[in-house]
Scaffold this active site. Structure first.
Site, PDB file in Angstrom:
ATOM      1  N   GLY A   9       1.246  -1.004   0.098  1.00 59.68           N
ATOM      2  CA  GLY A   9       0.293  -0.063  -0.278  1.00 59.68           C
ATOM      3  C   GLY A   9       1.078   1.302  -0.006  1.00 59.68           C
ATOM      4  O   GLY A   9       0.352   2.218   0.712  1.00 59.68           O
ATOM      5  N   ALA A  10       1.531   1.288  -0.811  1.00 57.19           N
ATOM      6  CA  ALA A  10       2.817   2.076  -0.605  1.00 57.19           C
ATOM      7  C   ALA A  10       2.735   3.153  -1.715  1.00 57.19           C
ATOM      8  O   ALA A  10       3.485   4.245  -1.788  1.00 57.19           O
ATOM      9  CB  ALA A  10       4.125   1.854  -0.697  1.00 57.19           C
ATOM     10  N   ASN A  11       1.500   3.308  -2.070  1.00 58.15           N
ATOM     11  CA  ASN A  11       1.079   3.996  -3.665  1.00 58.15           C
ATOM     12  C   ASN A  11       0.752   5.254  -2.682  1.00 58.15           C
ATOM     13  O   ASN A  11       0.368   6.764  -3.701  1.00 58.15           O
ATOM     14  CB  ASN A  11       0.448   3.634  -4.337  1.00 58.15           C
ATOM     15  CG  ASN A  11      -0.478   3.322  -3.559  1.00 58.15           C
ATOM     16  OD1 ASN A  11      -0.511   2.359  -3.450  1.00 58.15           O
ATOM     17  ND2 ASN A  11      -2.023   4.334  -4.203  1.00 58.15           N
ATOM     18  N   GLY A  13      -1.084   8.011   0.916  1.00 60.30           N
ATOM     19  CA  GLY A  13      -1.258   7.527   2.987  1.00 60.30           C
ATOM     20  C   GLY A  13       0.620   7.679   3.770  1.00 60.30           C
ATOM     21  O   GLY A  13       1.750   7.714   3.167  1.00 60.30           O
ATOM     22  N   GLY A  15       1.416   4.947   3.408  1.00 60.36           N
ATOM     23  CA  GLY A  15       2.741   3.816   3.257  1.00 60.36           C
ATOM     24  C   GLY A  15       4.084   4.266   2.059  1.00 60.36           C
ATOM     25  O   GLY A  15       5.124   4.171   2.489  1.00 60.36           O
ATOM     26  N   SER A 141      -4.248  -0.260  14.394  1.00 58.35           N
ATOM     27  CA  SER A 141      -4.629   0.985  14.883  1.00 58.35           C
ATOM     28  C   SER A 141      -5.074   0.322  16.473  1.00 58.35           C
ATOM     29  O   SER A 141      -5.692  -0.217  16.999  1.00 58.35           O
ATOM     30  CB  SER A 141      -5.385   1.289  13.564  1.00 58.35           C
ATOM     31  OG  SER A 141      -6.989   2.090  14.408  1.00 58.35           O
ATOM     32  N   TYR A 165     -13.399  -2.623  10.641  1.00 59.32           N
ATOM     33  CA  TYR A 165     -12.399  -2.539  11.014  1.00 59.32           C
ATOM     34  C   TYR A 165     -10.927  -3.051  11.605  1.00 59.32           C
ATOM     35  O   TYR A 165     -10.595  -3.069  11.892  1.00 59.32           O
ATOM     36  CB  TYR A 165     -12.162  -0.822  10.664  1.00 59.32           C
ATOM     37  CG  TYR A 165     -11.081  -0.150  10.266  1.00 59.32           C
ATOM     38  CD1 TYR A 165      -9.981  -0.265   9.716  1.00 59.32           C
ATOM     39  CD2 TYR A 165     -10.925   0.626  11.112  1.00 59.32           C
ATOM     40  CE1 TYR A 165      -8.969   0.329   9.644  1.00 59.32           C
ATOM     41  CE2 TYR A 165      -9.449   1.250  11.415  1.00 59.32           C
ATOM     42  CZ  TYR A 165      -8.448   0.870  10.545  1.00 59.32           C
ATOM     43  OH  TYR A 165      -7.799   1.866  10.537  1.00 59.32           O
TER      44      TYR A 165
END
Length: 280
Positions: A9-11, A13, A15, A141, A165
């Protein structure tokens, strides 16, 4: 030797902010993203943060386990080391969706990351045998507080997206706990991370009360750069600064924190591991 980290998820926010910060600390990076187009943009941005490091892109959809296995196989055949694995990708579901009776965000956030970690373990262990210091980080979280293991792996049609979540985040915490136990003495440590309330696109599609909370709280939230600080600390700080006794622990603001959830036990962590293994 230059250390190498893989971030899911590095694309965008957290990440992306974590990838930029590690590039500035001279890590080579593998960005694992679902979208090639968004991944390429992130790759260029991270490369700009430090033109001297190597920044590669691998595409995979964590909700598609074949895609996860293929990505892991590609990483194992392409690279001879992996010092840090950051299981960062996750999302708040806007509505309930199911994959094989399992809620989709739990499927991708927990099962997808579990399968990825499992298939990269040989490479992680090979690196640990050489360096004695490999780290696995799971983005959890404070929402883990609302998680309940009794809901895991069950189709509950009236489950609120908020509690879905919370369940994901409890699973991420339990996975890190059990990882630490199973890799003890092998030069591998594992941690779960609370980044704080971060101002990203995260929660943008969330309906109802929680969506309003996200939008109203926006101005009060920390930047992605500040939210990434605990992940960067756990990835890059000397092990001595983290503390040997904190292996498997839950961190926020770069400090180990107590966990308050009756389901956050060693027994539940072992149960979750066994329950997830058939997916690998």
């Amino acid at each position: 030797m230059v250390k190498q980290a893989l971030i899911t998820g590095a694309n965008s926010g957290l990440g992306l902010a974590t990838a930029r910060a590690l590039a500035q600390r001279s890590f080579n990076l593998i960005l694992l993203c679902r979208s090639e187009q968004k991944g390429r943009a992130a790759q260029a941005e991270v490369q700009k943060a430090n033109p001297a490091v190597r920044v590669d892109l691998v595409t995979a959809d964590l909700a598609d386990l074949n895609s996860v296995r293929q990505a892991a196989a590609h990483v194992k055949t392409t690279y001879d080391r992996l010092d840090v694995l950051i299981n960062n990708a996750g999302y708040t579901p806007a509505k309930l969706e199911f994959i094989d009776t399992i809620e989709k965000s739990f499927y991708s956030s927990h099962i997808g990351h579990f399968v990825l970690t499992h298939h990269l373990m040989d490479l992680l262990k090979t690196t640990a045998a050489q360096t004695g210091d490999v780290r696995i980080l799971n983005l959890s979280s404070a929402a883990y507080l609302g998680g309940r293991t009794a809901r895991f792996f069950r189709r509950i049609d009236d489950l609120s997206p908020t509690f879905a979540y919370c369940d994901d985040k409890l699973a991420n915490l339990l996975h890190a706990k059990e990882l630490a136990k199973r890799t003890a003495g092998q030069g591998i440590t594992a941690y779960s991370v609370h980044p704080g309330a971060v101002r990203t696109n995260f929660g943008a599609d969330t309906p109802g009360f929680l969506g309003k909370v996200f939008s109203l709280a926006g101005p009060l939230m920390r930047t992605a750069e500040k939210g990434a600080q605990t992940s960067v600390f756990l990835a890059a700080a000397p092990l001595k600064a983290i503390g040997a006794s904190n292996n498997g622990g839950y961190f926020a603001d770069s400090q180990p924190k107590k966990v308050y959830n009756r389901d956050a036990t060693e027994e539940k962590a072992a149960w979750l591991w066994e329950k997830t293994m058939p997916f690998v």
